[in-house]
Design a protein around this motif. Structure first.
Motif, PDB file in Angstrom:
ATOM      1  N   SER A   9      59.011 -38.686 -26.219  1.00 42.49           N
ATOM      2  CA  SER A   9      60.318 -38.676 -25.551  1.00 42.49           C
ATOM      3  C   SER A   9      61.027 -40.025 -25.650  1.00 42.49           C
ATOM      4  O   SER A   9      62.248 -40.076 -25.841  1.00 42.49           O
ATOM      5  N   TRP A  12      62.641 -40.261 -29.034  1.00 47.37           N
ATOM      6  CA  TRP A  12      63.831 -39.404 -29.056  1.00 47.37           C
ATOM      7  C   TRP A  12      64.975 -40.073 -28.297  1.00 47.37           C
ATOM      8  O   TRP A  12      66.112 -40.101 -28.767  1.00 47.37           O
ATOM      9  N   ASP A  54      54.993 -34.734 -23.028  1.00 46.17           N
ATOM     10  CA  ASP A  54      56.279 -35.427 -23.126  1.00 46.17           C
ATOM     11  C   ASP A  54      56.695 -35.664 -24.585  1.00 46.17           C
ATOM     12  O   ASP A  54      57.143 -36.744 -24.945  1.00 46.17           O
ATOM     13  N   MET A  56      58.858 -34.208 -28.118  1.00 47.25           N
ATOM     14  CA  MET A  56      60.021 -33.444 -28.558  1.00 47.25           C
ATOM     15  C   MET A  56      59.802 -32.994 -29.994  1.00 47.25           C
ATOM     16  O   MET A  56      59.286 -33.760 -30.820  1.00 47.25           O
ATOM     17  N   GLU A  96      63.762 -29.714 -29.123  1.00 51.22           N
ATOM     18  CA  GLU A  96      63.178 -28.923 -28.041  1.00 51.22           C
ATOM     19  C   GLU A  96      61.922 -29.600 -27.520  1.00 51.22           C
ATOM     20  O   GLU A  96      61.185 -30.210 -28.303  1.00 51.22           O
ATOM     21  N   PRO A  97      61.666 -29.470 -26.234  1.00 56.88           N
ATOM     22  CA  PRO A  97      60.398 -29.981 -25.706  1.00 56.88           C
ATOM     23  C   PRO A  97      59.227 -29.282 -26.391  1.00 56.88           C
ATOM     24  O   PRO A  97      59.323 -28.119 -26.784  1.00 56.88           O
ATOM     25  N   PRO A  99      55.787 -28.582 -25.178  1.00 57.89           N
ATOM     26  CA  PRO A  99      54.874 -28.681 -24.028  1.00 57.89           C
ATOM     27  C   PRO A  99      53.421 -28.417 -24.400  1.00 57.89           C
ATOM     28  O   PRO A  99      53.114 -27.757 -25.395  1.00 57.89           O
ATOM     29  N   HIS A 105      49.637 -27.756 -28.003  1.00 54.97           N
ATOM     30  CA  HIS A 105      51.099 -27.766 -27.960  1.00 54.97           C
ATOM     31  C   HIS A 105      51.638 -26.374 -28.256  1.00 54.97           C
ATOM     32  O   HIS A 105      51.152 -25.685 -29.144  1.00 54.97           O
TER      33      HIS A 105
END
Length: 112
Positions: A9, A12, A54, A56, A96-97, A99, A105
């Motif tokens: 993150s 990003w 966390d 992307m 997009e995340p 997760p 993932h």
């Protein structure tokens, strides 16, 4: 064809703030930005981002990168896309995340 870059993150956020990025530390060290195809992205996540939250998932249209994108052999001879210039915010068509779910993932195309 869409190719994918997994960013933390903070990476990003830095790309959005600066408008360009030389990539993650491994990209800077290698002299190019590592991307993966849709088929390669889950293994990339498992190998290089195991257990990391966390993240992307950035989608980029490969053809839009022109001659700065090269397909080069990597793991087991598979061809991986490598970008030999900074990634520009305008290159990114989706973000997009990515997760973690049960230790792995969860990619947007694996939503079952």
């Amino acid at each position: 064809m869409m190719i994918y870059k997994i960013f933390r993150s903070a990476e990003w956020d830095a790309l959005r703030a600066a408008g360009t990025s030389d990539g993650a530390p491994v990209d800077v060290a290698d002299g190019y930005i590592h991307f993966s195809t849709r088929a390669q992205a889950p293994e990339t996540a498992a190998r290089h981002f195991a257990g990391e939250a966390d993240l992307m998932l950035l989608g980029v249209e490969a053809e839009a990168l022109g001659g700065d994108l090269r397909w080069e052999p990597s793991r087991g001879g598979a061809l991986f896309p490598h970008l030999y210039r900074p990634l520009r915010l305008e290159d990114v068509t989706s973000a997009e995340p990515l997760p973690l779910q049960d230790g792995a993932h969860r990619f947007p195309w694996n939503t079952q």
